[in-house]
Design a protein around this motif. Structure first.
Motif, mmCIF file in Angstrom:
data_model
loop_
_atom_site.group_PDB
_atom_site.id
_atom_site.type_symbol
_atom_site.label_atom_id
_atom_site.label_comp_id
_atom_site.label_asym_id
_atom_site.label_seq_id
_atom_site.Cartn_x
_atom_site.Cartn_y
_atom_site.Cartn_z
ATOM 1 N N ALA A 23 1.243 -1.077 0.098
ATOM 2 C CA ALA A 23 -0.069 -0.322 -0.118
ATOM 3 C C ALA A 23 0.824 1.207 0.378
ATOM 4 O O ALA A 23 1.161 2.439 -0.600
ATOM 5 N N LEU A 24 1.715 1.066 0.536
ATOM 6 C CA LEU A 24 2.523 2.780 0.871
ATOM 7 C C LEU A 24 3.189 2.536 -0.322
ATOM 8 O O LEU A 24 4.006 3.705 -1.259
ATOM 9 N N SER A 25 3.764 1.614 -1.235
ATOM 10 C CA SER A 25 4.484 1.301 -2.430
ATOM 11 C C SER A 25 3.818 2.402 -3.484
ATOM 12 O O SER A 25 4.091 3.028 -4.110
ATOM 13 N N ALA A 26 2.875 1.472 -3.526
ATOM 14 C CA ALA A 26 1.703 2.245 -4.471
ATOM 15 C C ALA A 26 1.662 3.304 -3.847
ATOM 16 O O ALA A 26 1.108 4.845 -4.860
ATOM 17 N N ILE A 27 0.932 3.850 -2.922
ATOM 18 C CA ILE A 27 0.421 5.732 -2.314
ATOM 19 C C ILE A 27 1.822 6.432 -3.598
ATOM 20 O O ILE A 27 1.732 7.308 -3.929
ATOM 21 N N TRP A 28 2.996 6.056 -2.821
ATOM 22 C CA TRP A 28 4.375 6.280 -3.126
ATOM 23 C C TRP A 28 4.558 6.672 -4.277
ATOM 24 O O TRP A 28 5.499 7.780 -4.551
ATOM 25 N N ARG A 29 4.291 5.980 -5.312
ATOM 26 C CA ARG A 29 4.440 5.586 -6.467
ATOM 27 C C ARG A 29 4.295 6.644 -7.483
ATOM 28 O O ARG A 29 4.375 8.256 -8.410
ATOM 29 N N HIS A 30 2.286 7.142 -6.870
ATOM 30 C CA HIS A 30 2.176 7.666 -7.404
ATOM 31 C C HIS A 30 2.446 9.615 -7.334
ATOM 32 O O HIS A 30 2.715 10.722 -7.927
ATOM 33 N N VAL A 31 3.245 9.743 -5.563
ATOM 34 C CA VAL A 31 3.603 10.764 -5.302
ATOM 35 C C VAL A 31 4.910 11.029 -5.626
ATOM 36 O O VAL A 31 5.143 12.284 -6.552
ATOM 37 N N SER A 32 5.734 9.701 -6.120
ATOM 38 C CA SER A 32 7.096 10.343 -6.264
ATOM 39 C C SER A 32 6.944 10.582 -7.825
ATOM 40 O O SER A 32 7.826 11.863 -8.053
ATOM 41 N N THR A 33 5.741 10.208 -8.766
ATOM 42 C CA THR A 33 5.870 10.632 -9.302
ATOM 43 C C THR A 33 5.627 12.196 -10.537
ATOM 44 O O THR A 33 5.858 12.670 -10.508
ATOM 45 N N ALA A 34 4.518 12.328 -9.963
ATOM 46 C CA ALA A 34 3.753 13.929 -9.444
ATOM 47 C C ALA A 34 5.477 14.500 -8.721
ATOM 48 O O ALA A 34 5.149 15.893 -9.027
ATOM 49 N N LEU A 35 6.032 14.308 -7.969
ATOM 50 C CA LEU A 35 6.810 15.443 -7.758
ATOM 51 C C LEU A 35 8.905 15.037 -7.289
ATOM 52 O O LEU A 35 9.440 15.529 -7.181
ATOM 53 N N GLY A 36 8.829 14.353 -8.476
ATOM 54 C CA GLY A 36 10.092 13.910 -8.688
ATOM 55 C C GLY A 36 11.188 13.410 -7.681
ATOM 56 O O GLY A 36 11.957 14.177 -7.681
ATOM 57 N N LEU A 37 10.190 12.554 -6.973
ATOM 58 C CA LEU A 37 11.647 12.000 -6.129
ATOM 59 C C LEU A 37 11.826 10.883 -5.958
ATOM 60 O O LEU A 37 11.084 9.718 -7.074
ATOM 61 N N PRO A 38 12.259 9.966 -5.450
ATOM 62 C CA PRO A 38 12.907 8.313 -5.685
ATOM 63 C C PRO A 38 11.651 7.950 -5.688
ATOM 64 O O PRO A 38 10.688 8.096 -5.028
ATOM 65 N N ALA A 39 12.131 6.344 -6.095
ATOM 66 C CA ALA A 39 10.123 5.676 -6.114
ATOM 67 C C ALA A 39 10.384 5.641 -4.579
ATOM 68 O O ALA A 39 9.346 5.039 -4.333
ATOM 69 N N ALA A 40 11.791 4.914 -3.659
ATOM 70 C CA ALA A 40 11.615 4.691 -2.619
ATOM 71 C C ALA A 40 10.944 5.518 -1.560
ATOM 72 O O ALA A 40 10.891 6.752 -1.878
#
Length: 203
Positions: free
Chosen positions: A182-199
């Motif tokens: 769940a955390l990984s899936a949510i953060w994937r969207h966040v990181s893509t939008a904000l230009g952050l590492p996927a981890a």
């Protein structure tokens, strides 16, 4: 101890007890005496602070949210913006026993809001506060140059929606969803939008 401090301490104990009892048995079954017994106060004193179940419920929800926010905002001025945002995401999911209890309160709120207009308005207001909580963290990162600029409101709405959806399945102990996925899936969207590492950043 001053009267003001004693009053604040009593309210704190009552609200903590109310959160526990509502999470344990549900709002519809709760009786004021149950909360009084859990808090270690008289029923009369409980009614002095909260004259109706409805007022006690809304205050308990607000109390629960405020406590979560305080924990997340520690070191907010010095920690990287990504760490604060990841901390918010974790606290929007049932990641520990206390947050699991908070989630049970939210589920009670959702059910009651479908049947009661006053509760519906209160629930919408709480969601607005959650939205602002996420949005402020995102704006902080954009302003500091840590995040790529994005539509803040759109991303905040997406984060809340994803946390609600994954959180429900975690509460149901759905074997297809784990906290890690769940955390990984949510953060994937966040990181893509904000230009952050996927981890997901460590706390």
């Amino acid at each position: 101890m001053s009267t003001k401090v004693r009053t604040a301490d009593t309210r704190e104990r009552i609200l903590t007890a109310a959160c526990e009892v509502i999470a344990d048995i549900g709002f519809e079954k709760i009786r004021m005496r149950m909360v009084a017994e859990r808090a270690g106060v008289s029923t009369a004193l409980l009614h002095y602070h909260f004259d109706t179940r409805e007022k006690l419920f809304t205050e308990a929800m607000t109390h629960s949210f405020a406590n979560t926010a305080v924990d997340v905002e520690r070191e907010a001025q010095t920690a990287p913006a990504a760490v604060i945002l990841a901390r918010i995401v974790r606290n929007l999911l049932p990641t520990d026993p206390e947050l699991h209890q908070d989630w049970r309160l939210w589920q009670e709120l959702w059910v009651r809001a479908l049947r009661d207009e006053t509760t519906r308005v209160f629930a919408v207001d709480l969601y607005a506060q959650l939205h602002a909580w996420v949005a402020d963290a995102v704006r902080r990162g954009i302003d500091s140059g840590e995040f790529t600029p994005t539509d803040v409101d759109d991303l905040s709405t997406l984060v809340l929606s994803l946390c609600d959806g994954y959180g429900i399945r975690l509460m149901l102990r759905d074997p297809a969803v784990t906290l890690a996925t769940a955390l990984s899936a949510i953060w994937r969207h966040v990181s893509t939008a904000l230009g952050l590492p996927a981890a997901v950043p460590a706390d």
